[in-house]
Design a protein around this motif. Sequence first.
Motif, PDB file in Angstrom:
ATOM      1  N   GLU A  37       0.815  -1.216   0.000  1.00 51.02           N
ATOM      2  CA  GLU A  37       0.000   0.000   0.000  1.00 51.02           C
ATOM      3  C   GLU A  37       0.847   1.264   0.000  1.00 51.02           C
ATOM      4  O   GLU A  37       0.539   2.232  -0.705  1.00 51.02           O
ATOM      5  N   VAL A  38       1.898   1.292   0.808  1.00 51.94           N
ATOM      6  CA  VAL A  38       2.641   2.534   1.009  1.00 51.94           C
ATOM      7  C   VAL A  38       3.506   2.908  -0.193  1.00 51.94           C
ATOM      8  O   VAL A  38       4.099   4.000  -0.206  1.00 51.94           O
ATOM      9  N   VAL A  39       3.592   2.031  -1.195  1.00 53.79           N
ATOM     10  CA  VAL A  39       4.339   2.377  -2.408  1.00 53.79           C
ATOM     11  C   VAL A  39       3.435   2.389  -3.635  1.00 53.79           C
ATOM     12  O   VAL A  39       3.896   2.282  -4.769  1.00 53.79           O
ATOM     13  N   GLU A  40       2.136   2.552  -3.394  1.00 60.08           N
ATOM     14  CA  GLU A  40       1.203   2.692  -4.505  1.00 60.08           C
ATOM     15  C   GLU A  40       1.300   4.116  -5.077  1.00 60.08           C
ATOM     16  O   GLU A  40       1.793   5.038  -4.405  1.00 60.08           O
ATOM     17  N   PRO A  41       0.854   4.309  -6.309  1.00 56.50           N
ATOM     18  CA  PRO A  41       0.884   5.654  -6.897  1.00 56.50           C
ATOM     19  C   PRO A  41       0.203   6.683  -5.997  1.00 56.50           C
ATOM     20  O   PRO A  41      -0.875   6.435  -5.453  1.00 56.50           O
ATOM     21  N   GLY A  42       0.852   7.811  -5.840  1.00 58.12           N
ATOM     22  CA  GLY A  42       0.324   8.878  -5.005  1.00 58.12           C
ATOM     23  C   GLY A  42       0.838   8.858  -3.583  1.00 58.12           C
ATOM     24  O   GLY A  42       0.670   9.835  -2.853  1.00 58.12           O
ATOM     25  N   GLU A  43       1.487   7.762  -3.175  1.00 56.98           N
ATOM     26  CA  GLU A  43       2.012   7.678  -1.815  1.00 56.98           C
ATOM     27  C   GLU A  43       3.364   8.388  -1.738  1.00 56.98           C
ATOM     28  O   GLU A  43       4.194   8.265  -2.652  1.00 56.98           O
ATOM     29  N   PRO A  44       3.625   9.120  -0.644  1.00 60.19           N
ATOM     30  CA  PRO A  44       4.907   9.835  -0.514  1.00 60.19           C
ATOM     31  C   PRO A  44       6.122   8.921  -0.625  1.00 60.19           C
ATOM     32  O   PRO A  44       7.147   9.315  -1.188  1.00 60.19           O
ATOM     33  N   ALA A  45       6.015   7.708  -0.094  1.00 55.66           N
ATOM     34  CA  ALA A  45       7.164   6.807  -0.125  1.00 55.66           C
ATOM     35  C   ALA A  45       7.575   6.461  -1.551  1.00 55.66           C
ATOM     36  O   ALA A  45       8.767   6.261  -1.840  1.00 55.66           O
ATOM     37  N   LEU A  46       6.596   6.401  -2.455  1.00 55.95           N
ATOM     38  CA  LEU A  46       6.913   6.053  -3.837  1.00 55.95           C
ATOM     39  C   LEU A  46       7.782   7.128  -4.477  1.00 55.95           C
ATOM     40  O   LEU A  46       8.750   6.823  -5.202  1.00 55.95           O
ATOM     41  N   GLU A  47       7.469   8.376  -4.217  1.00 55.28           N
ATOM     42  CA  GLU A  47       8.267   9.461  -4.786  1.00 55.28           C
ATOM     43  C   GLU A  47       9.666   9.495  -4.179  1.00 55.28           C
ATOM     44  O   GLU A  47      10.645   9.834  -4.858  1.00 55.28           O
ATOM     45  N   GLN A  48       9.767   9.136  -2.914  1.00 58.52           N
ATOM     46  CA  GLN A  48      11.088   9.080  -2.289  1.00 58.52           C
ATOM     47  C   GLN A  48      11.939   7.974  -2.910  1.00 58.52           C
ATOM     48  O   GLN A  48      13.156   8.126  -3.082  1.00 58.52           O
ATOM     49  N   ILE A  49      11.300   6.852  -3.252  1.00 59.24           N
ATOM     50  CA  ILE A  49      12.014   5.772  -3.935  1.00 59.24           C
ATOM     51  C   ILE A  49      12.491   6.239  -5.308  1.00 59.24           C
ATOM     52  O   ILE A  49      13.613   5.955  -5.728  1.00 59.24           O
ATOM     53  N   ARG A  50      11.648   6.987  -6.013  1.00 62.19           N
ATOM     54  CA  ARG A  50      12.022   7.507  -7.338  1.00 62.19           C
ATOM     55  C   ARG A  50      13.244   8.432  -7.217  1.00 62.19           C
ATOM     56  O   ARG A  50      14.180   8.358  -8.022  1.00 62.19           O
ATOM     57  N   GLU A  51      13.222   9.287  -6.191  1.00 60.06           N
ATOM     58  CA  GLU A  51      14.334  10.222  -6.002  1.00 60.06           C
ATOM     59  C   GLU A  51      15.629   9.485  -5.682  1.00 60.06           C
ATOM     60  O   GLU A  51      16.716   9.888  -6.118  1.00 60.06           O
ATOM     61  N   ARG A  52      15.510   8.402  -4.917  1.00 59.51           N
ATOM     62  CA  ARG A  52      16.726   7.686  -4.482  1.00 59.51           C
ATOM     63  C   ARG A  52      17.250   6.726  -5.539  1.00 59.51           C
ATOM     64  O   ARG A  52      18.467   6.613  -5.752  1.00 59.51           O
ATOM     65  N   PHE A  53      16.355   6.010  -6.234  1.00 62.79           N
ATOM     66  CA  PHE A  53      16.795   4.933  -7.120  1.00 62.79           C
ATOM     67  C   PHE A  53      16.582   5.233  -8.606  1.00 62.79           C
ATOM     68  O   PHE A  53      17.080   4.494  -9.464  1.00 62.79           O
ATOM     69  N   GLY A  54      15.825   6.270  -8.926  1.00 62.42           N
ATOM     70  CA  GLY A  54      15.645   6.648 -10.316  1.00 62.42           C
ATOM     71  C   GLY A  54      14.580   5.838 -11.041  1.00 62.42           C
ATOM     72  O   GLY A  54      13.913   4.979 -10.467  1.00 62.42           O
ATOM     73  N   GLU A  55      14.455   6.136 -12.340  1.00 68.82           N
ATOM     74  CA  GLU A  55      13.403   5.524 -13.150  1.00 68.82           C
ATOM     75  C   GLU A  55      13.653   4.051 -13.445  1.00 68.82           C
ATOM     76  O   GLU A  55      12.748   3.350 -13.889  1.00 68.82           O
ATOM     77  N   ARG A  56      14.859   3.569 -13.188  1.00 68.17           N
ATOM     78  CA  ARG A  56      15.174   2.175 -13.512  1.00 68.17           C
ATOM     79  C   ARG A  56      14.353   1.180 -12.712  1.00 68.17           C
ATOM     80  O   ARG A  56      14.272   0.007 -13.082  1.00 68.17           O
ATOM     81  N   VAL A  57      13.747   1.606 -11.589  1.00 67.73           N
ATOM     82  CA  VAL A  57      12.948   0.683 -10.779  1.00 67.73           C
ATOM     83  C   VAL A  57      11.448   0.918 -10.999  1.00 67.73           C
ATOM     84  O   VAL A  57      10.620   0.456 -10.200  1.00 67.73           O
ATOM     85  N   PHE A  58      11.104   1.614 -12.093  1.00 68.92           N
ATOM     86  CA  PHE A  58       9.702   1.880 -12.397  1.00 68.92           C
ATOM     87  C   PHE A  58       9.377   1.319 -13.781  1.00 68.92           C
ATOM     88  O   PHE A  58      10.234   1.278 -14.687  1.00 68.92           O
ATOM     89  N   GLY A  59       8.133   0.874 -13.921  1.00 64.99           N
ATOM     90  CA  GLY A  59       7.672   0.371 -15.197  1.00 64.99           C
ATOM     91  C   GLY A  59       7.178   1.484 -16.088  1.00 64.99           C
ATOM     92  O   GLY A  59       7.079   2.654 -15.666  1.00 64.99           O
ATOM     93  N   PRO A  60       6.812   1.157 -17.332  1.00 65.03           N
ATOM     94  CA  PRO A  60       6.304   2.168 -18.275  1.00 65.03           C
ATOM     95  C   PRO A  60       5.055   2.872 -17.781  1.00 65.03           C
ATOM     96  O   PRO A  60       4.793   4.021 -18.170  1.00 65.03           O
ATOM     97  N   ASP A  61       4.274   2.180 -16.939  1.00 60.48           N
ATOM     98  CA  ASP A  61       3.038   2.773 -16.440  1.00 60.48           C
ATOM     99  C   ASP A  61       3.266   3.667 -15.228  1.00 60.48           C
ATOM    100  O   ASP A  61       2.311   4.226 -14.666  1.00 60.48           O
TER     101      ASP A  61
END
Length: 402
Positions: A37-61
Amino acid sequence: MLRIGLTGGIGSGKSTVSARLAELGAVVVDADKIAREVVEPGEPALEQIRERFGERVFGPDGALDRPALGRVVFGDPASLAALEGITHPAIWRRTAEYFAQAEEAGTPIGVHDMPLLVEKAMAGEYHLVLVVDTDEEVRLQRLVELRGMPPEEARSRIAAQATDEQRRAAADVLLDNNGTPEELVAQVDRLWQERLTPFADNLAAGRRREREPVITLSDPDPTWPEQAGRHLARIRHALGERAVTLDHIGSTAVPGFVAKDVLDLQVGVSSLADADEPDFVAALTAAGYPRVAGYVADTPRVDGREPQEWPKRFHGNCDPGVAVHLHVREVGSPGWRWALLFRDWLRTEPAAREEYAAVKRGVEARRLSMEDYAEAKEPWFDGIHERLEVWARETGWTPEGR
């Protein structure tokens, strides 16, 4: 609210237990579900993961690609620590919110379905820990045949978790799931009726468990120290630094010794005034150890008896499945010191154990209540004070070296 920690190794059948507990009326908070739940779209933790690890850990969607993230952090302690630093606070906040909502709604029993309960050393945070106990080979077979997991991956996943022995040591209740699902559900139903419901009722009322009307002695139980350790962990979690010392005392603390099936525990405090503070009493009551009125002193263990009794406070416990006597004494006081000295004397001296066991057996035969049983042993205690002090001098015993 009675808080239960539920855990078990991968493939143990924990989901069957959590589902049945929910059917019976518990609120189940699933740690794995919250982690998603805490890494679903719109959750603050998800954006923090993006900032730390970049787009390589995200899918096209734009959603988190969990396998990709796993490949990044696997074998990289720094990356794993960074990820946990993002997700863990969010997970604990969400978990606390769910339990708070359940408690506000008047739910009597809350279950935390927590796969890593043992690995995270969280057992002290719950009133009771349930472990679904399933042999490793059975779990391996289920993972391969029912989940379609490759055997080597299944073995690797099992090896990465706590061992069966570690989980069993943390368990207040072991639920055997080497049989059928129906047998497992039947165990859960019995546990709910015989232990969980009365435990929750006692906890809500701030009431200690019912005591046996007549004292009987039990053969030595090698699990007594483990049981005591689990309760001491809960007390430490409840009191924090207000508990200066925590000890398992009494006969169940003496290996191989006959005893009442009662865990005697001692909390050492700086002052009994601290133990009388409302927040101290409330913390122990909420943890399942309510104050018992009327027990405010020990009989002095000195030949000829001192005019003053030895002050203390006393708490019982709510769990109908185990008896706990919690003695709260000032660190360094005569009663605190004597409890440790007597325990260590019995641990060290076989003749003392034999003598005391004979006294206990003689008193047991009179079929007395708890209070009368204790009183009937007083003449023997009156006669051993000097022997204990001689032993302490000869051995160089001190409370600090216990």
